[in-house]
Motif scaffolding. Sequence first.
Motif, PDB file in Angstrom:
ATOM      1  N   LEU A 101      47.366  18.380  60.105  1.00  0.00           N
ATOM      2  CA  LEU A 101      47.099  19.645  59.427  1.00  0.00           C
ATOM      3  C   LEU A 101      47.272  20.837  60.369  1.00  0.00           C
ATOM      4  O   LEU A 101      47.452  21.974  59.906  1.00  0.00           O
ATOM      5  CB  LEU A 101      45.690  19.615  58.836  1.00  0.00           C
ATOM      6  CG  LEU A 101      45.317  20.681  57.804  1.00  0.00           C
ATOM      7  CD1 LEU A 101      46.273  20.679  56.631  1.00  0.00           C
ATOM      8  CD2 LEU A 101      43.883  20.476  57.318  1.00  0.00           C
ATOM      9  N   ASP A 102      47.255  20.580  61.685  1.00  0.00           N
ATOM     10  CA  ASP A 102      47.408  21.678  62.648  1.00  0.00           C
ATOM     11  C   ASP A 102      48.761  22.375  62.528  1.00  0.00           C
ATOM     12  O   ASP A 102      48.902  23.539  62.939  1.00  0.00           O
ATOM     13  CB  ASP A 102      47.249  21.144  64.078  1.00  0.00           C
ATOM     14  CG  ASP A 102      45.843  20.629  64.351  1.00  0.00           C
ATOM     15  OD1 ASP A 102      44.926  20.989  63.585  1.00  0.00           O
ATOM     16  OD2 ASP A 102      45.665  19.868  65.324  1.00  0.00           O
ATOM     17  N   ALA A 103      49.756  21.699  61.968  1.00  0.00           N
ATOM     18  CA  ALA A 103      51.090  22.285  61.842  1.00  0.00           C
ATOM     19  C   ALA A 103      51.191  23.251  60.668  1.00  0.00           C
ATOM     20  O   ALA A 103      52.231  23.890  60.485  1.00  0.00           O
ATOM     21  CB  ALA A 103      52.129  21.171  61.687  1.00  0.00           C
ATOM     22  N   HIS A 104      50.121  23.360  59.893  1.00  0.00           N
ATOM     23  CA  HIS A 104      50.167  24.175  58.681  1.00  0.00           C
ATOM     24  C   HIS A 104      49.019  25.169  58.644  1.00  0.00           C
ATOM     25  O   HIS A 104      48.061  25.079  59.407  1.00  0.00           O
ATOM     26  CB  HIS A 104      50.135  23.258  57.446  1.00  0.00           C
ATOM     27  CG  HIS A 104      51.265  22.292  57.396  1.00  0.00           C
ATOM     28  ND1 HIS A 104      52.529  22.654  56.992  1.00  0.00           N
ATOM     29  CD2 HIS A 104      51.329  20.979  57.739  1.00  0.00           C
ATOM     30  CE1 HIS A 104      53.331  21.601  57.063  1.00  0.00           C
ATOM     31  NE2 HIS A 104      52.630  20.565  57.518  1.00  0.00           N
ATOM     32  N   ASP A 105      49.136  26.132  57.737  1.00  0.00           N
ATOM     33  CA  ASP A 105      48.075  27.112  57.548  1.00  0.00           C
ATOM     34  C   ASP A 105      47.025  26.524  56.610  1.00  0.00           C
ATOM     35  O   ASP A 105      47.322  25.651  55.784  1.00  0.00           O
ATOM     36  CB  ASP A 105      48.653  28.400  56.972  1.00  0.00           C
ATOM     37  CG  ASP A 105      47.727  29.585  57.175  1.00  0.00           C
ATOM     38  OD1 ASP A 105      46.843  29.510  58.058  1.00  0.00           O
ATOM     39  OD2 ASP A 105      47.876  30.591  56.460  1.00  0.00           O
ATOM     40  N   VAL A 106      45.804  27.038  56.748  1.00  0.00           N
ATOM     41  CA  VAL A 106      44.691  26.507  55.961  1.00  0.00           C
ATOM     42  C   VAL A 106      43.921  27.651  55.326  1.00  0.00           C
ATOM     43  O   VAL A 106      43.649  28.668  55.968  1.00  0.00           O
ATOM     44  CB  VAL A 106      43.737  25.662  56.838  1.00  0.00           C
ATOM     45  CG1 VAL A 106      42.455  25.328  56.081  1.00  0.00           C
ATOM     46  CG2 VAL A 106      44.422  24.383  57.291  1.00  0.00           C
ATOM     47  N   GLY A 107      43.601  27.493  54.051  1.00  0.00           N
ATOM     48  CA  GLY A 107      42.701  28.407  53.356  1.00  0.00           C
ATOM     49  C   GLY A 107      41.707  27.595  52.567  1.00  0.00           C
ATOM     50  O   GLY A 107      41.673  26.361  52.655  1.00  0.00           O
ATOM     51  N   GLY A 137      37.904  23.711  62.005  1.00  0.00           N
ATOM     52  CA  GLY A 137      37.756  24.572  63.172  1.00  0.00           C
ATOM     53  C   GLY A 137      38.471  25.894  63.032  1.00  0.00           C
ATOM     54  O   GLY A 137      38.593  26.652  63.997  1.00  0.00           O
ATOM     55  N   ARG A 138      38.942  26.206  61.825  1.00  0.00           N
ATOM     56  CA  ARG A 138      39.663  27.458  61.584  1.00  0.00           C
ATOM     57  C   ARG A 138      38.936  28.282  60.524  1.00  0.00           C
ATOM     58  O   ARG A 138      38.395  27.740  59.554  1.00  0.00           O
ATOM     59  CB  ARG A 138      41.097  27.173  61.120  1.00  0.00           C
ATOM     60  CG  ARG A 138      41.969  26.653  62.243  1.00  0.00           C
ATOM     61  CD  ARG A 138      43.423  26.562  61.794  1.00  0.00           C
ATOM     62  NE  ARG A 138      43.745  25.280  61.203  1.00  0.00           N
ATOM     63  CZ  ARG A 138      44.943  24.960  60.724  1.00  0.00           C
ATOM     64  NH1 ARG A 138      45.926  25.843  60.747  1.00  0.00           N
ATOM     65  NH2 ARG A 138      45.163  23.766  60.208  1.00  0.00           N
ATOM     66  N   VAL A 172      31.914  30.697  47.209  1.00  0.00           N
ATOM     67  CA  VAL A 172      32.911  31.071  48.211  1.00  0.00           C
ATOM     68  C   VAL A 172      32.359  30.868  49.615  1.00  0.00           C
ATOM     69  O   VAL A 172      33.045  30.335  50.499  1.00  0.00           O
ATOM     70  CB  VAL A 172      33.356  32.527  48.004  1.00  0.00           C
ATOM     71  CG1 VAL A 172      34.278  32.973  49.141  1.00  0.00           C
ATOM     72  CG2 VAL A 172      34.080  32.691  46.668  1.00  0.00           C
ATOM     73  N   ARG A 173      31.113  31.267  49.844  1.00  0.00           N
ATOM     74  CA  ARG A 173      30.498  31.090  51.177  1.00  0.00           C
ATOM     75  C   ARG A 173      30.424  29.613  51.550  1.00  0.00           C
ATOM     76  O   ARG A 173      30.719  29.230  52.690  1.00  0.00           O
ATOM     77  CB  ARG A 173      29.092  31.696  51.196  1.00  0.00           C
ATOM     78  CG  ARG A 173      29.040  33.204  51.270  1.00  0.00           C
ATOM     79  CD  ARG A 173      27.640  33.646  51.674  1.00  0.00           C
ATOM     80  NE  ARG A 173      27.423  35.052  51.378  1.00  0.00           N
ATOM     81  CZ  ARG A 173      26.762  35.511  50.323  1.00  0.00           C
ATOM     82  NH1 ARG A 173      26.246  34.666  49.445  1.00  0.00           N
ATOM     83  NH2 ARG A 173      26.607  36.804  50.132  1.00  0.00           N
ATOM     84  N   ALA A 174      30.006  28.781  50.597  1.00  0.00           N
ATOM     85  CA  ALA A 174      29.881  27.348  50.885  1.00  0.00           C
ATOM     86  C   ALA A 174      31.236  26.733  51.199  1.00  0.00           C
ATOM     87  O   ALA A 174      31.371  25.918  52.119  1.00  0.00           O
ATOM     88  CB  ALA A 174      29.230  26.646  49.701  1.00  0.00           C
ATOM     89  N   GLY A 175      32.268  27.115  50.436  1.00  0.00           N
ATOM     90  CA  GLY A 175      33.615  26.616  50.717  1.00  0.00           C
ATOM     91  C   GLY A 175      34.114  27.082  52.066  1.00  0.00           C
ATOM     92  O   GLY A 175      34.755  26.324  52.806  1.00  0.00           O
ATOM     93  N   HIS A 176      33.817  28.332  52.398  1.00  0.00           N
ATOM     94  CA  HIS A 176      34.234  28.902  53.687  1.00  0.00           C
ATOM     95  C   HIS A 176      33.616  28.113  54.842  1.00  0.00           C
ATOM     96  O   HIS A 176      34.321  27.712  55.780  1.00  0.00           O
ATOM     97  CB  HIS A 176      33.798  30.364  53.748  1.00  0.00           C
ATOM     98  CG  HIS A 176      34.202  31.073  55.000  1.00  0.00           C
ATOM     99  ND1 HIS A 176      35.227  31.994  55.042  1.00  0.00           N
ATOM    100  CD2 HIS A 176      33.723  30.998  56.276  1.00  0.00           C
ATOM    101  CE1 HIS A 176      35.371  32.448  56.266  1.00  0.00           C
ATOM    102  NE2 HIS A 176      34.456  31.859  57.029  1.00  0.00           N
TER     103      HIS A 176
END
Length: 504
Positions: free
Chosen positions: A273-279, A310-311, A298-302
């Motif tokens: 997954l490090d090779a890709h962006d994460v949201g 780690g991002r 939203v806070r819980a998902g964040h």
Amino acid sequence: MLAPEPAGLAPPADGTDLGISVLPGHGNRAWVTALEQDGGTYRLASQPDGSIAVASGSVPGAVRAWVERGGVLVLDGAAGGDGVVPAARRVTTIGGFGHPETGAWVAGPGQAFLHEGGGAGSVLVHEDRVVKHGIEQGRYAAVHHRRLGAGHVVWSGLPLTLQLEAHGDRLRPVAPWSEVTERAATVDKAGVSETLAWMVRFAARHAGLPTVRRAVWPAGSPSVFILRVDVDGVFGDRARQLGAVAEQHGVQATFLLNRELVERHPGDLGSWLDAHDVGQHAAVHDLYDDAEADRRNVRAGHAWVEELTGRRPVGFVAPRGLWSPTLDAALAALGYRWSSDFGLATDGRPFRTDSSVLQVPVHAYSPERAVMFAREQGRPEPTANDIRDHYLRHLDEQVRLGRPVHIYGHPEVLGAVAGKVLPDVFRRVEQLGLPKLTIDETAIWWAKREKAELSTSLVAHPTTPELHLQRSDPEVGIEVELPAPHRIVLDGCDLGRERGVLQL
């Protein structure tokens, strides 16, 4: 772009400013959205202070006098009867209209004022009616033009700005050429916004004025390519397979993680997954109708995505494609840069919501929904070739229209067939030379484009008029349409005599 132009970018004193005045009224925010997406230069103004002005509904008498002296006015939602626009014949309810340039159907339900006379586009009183005996009753033009004194008026009885501002979704086909349905925005906001922008260019052509716009995409590209993956479950190694195919072709995808469904359908979310962006895609896979509940979700998902990867996520996509003002407010309060929700808009260029979160519309087709649709209809499930062909047709359509190619899917189905579907799509992207961006890179580009200031001035000359252009950011290109030969002066440099459509 809403503030007065800063010192250093002001047009010459003897020049005609080609900037667009957005006049006060209920539709001015939607006009700003349409003009920003198109790239035109504009400012909010209490009265016209350039060559072209836009407004909604009706305008005060002072504006009529300005038109009669040579101004160019563009109106939507016009009932008329005010001396500027002739009175509408009647009012009708519609499900949409024919685009004034392409004729393509634009979904936009509501009321419309019907005006007689020729024009562009179409409004049908009797929609979906078979034409018999060569008689098509109840067809009206969607956009009209008239001279008023020395000036021009272009108007539509369609409530385009209201449609662009409204939100609401329904189950409808994902494309005019596809039977697959998805719950998406009720209004085809891309088509509505493009109609508003087209009306301004149409008016400029009637008046013999050049049109100048900031280029939409980087490096003069006709479009950009974005791959989004909604991780509504990892499904073993399917997410990793999808990511691997993308990485092999130099594509950095954006993976949006939902806690509830990842925990229900776990799998490999390791170092690949490090090779890709994460949201993030929320904690609970649903939307609430309460501001505090949305903020908690939203806070819980964040927090979960940050702990897992780690991002720190800066982008969000709403569960089930839904969107609401309370979600918008929650994202803004938490500092999110962008969101992408097909319940608000699909297929079009980015735009700002009321809370100034950048919305990056996506194509509402996913292989997972296509499979579900086939089961609902009792039909064979789509093959890998069917999925590939849908993506490829969408890609070509979006490039033709200057819109982003923003496709998405999930690990559940797309992950299983990624190796058969995506390579041909990526090859087509390479052939067309499209920039391959993450959603976040697209948002960063759009913010840069928004900040790029452009001054335009038309200077009279005995033989060839001069078009003076000044820009604050040379990385943001300029598109110019000249109805007749003009001498172009860009940032003080004389480029010579030109005509037609230019890319600078």
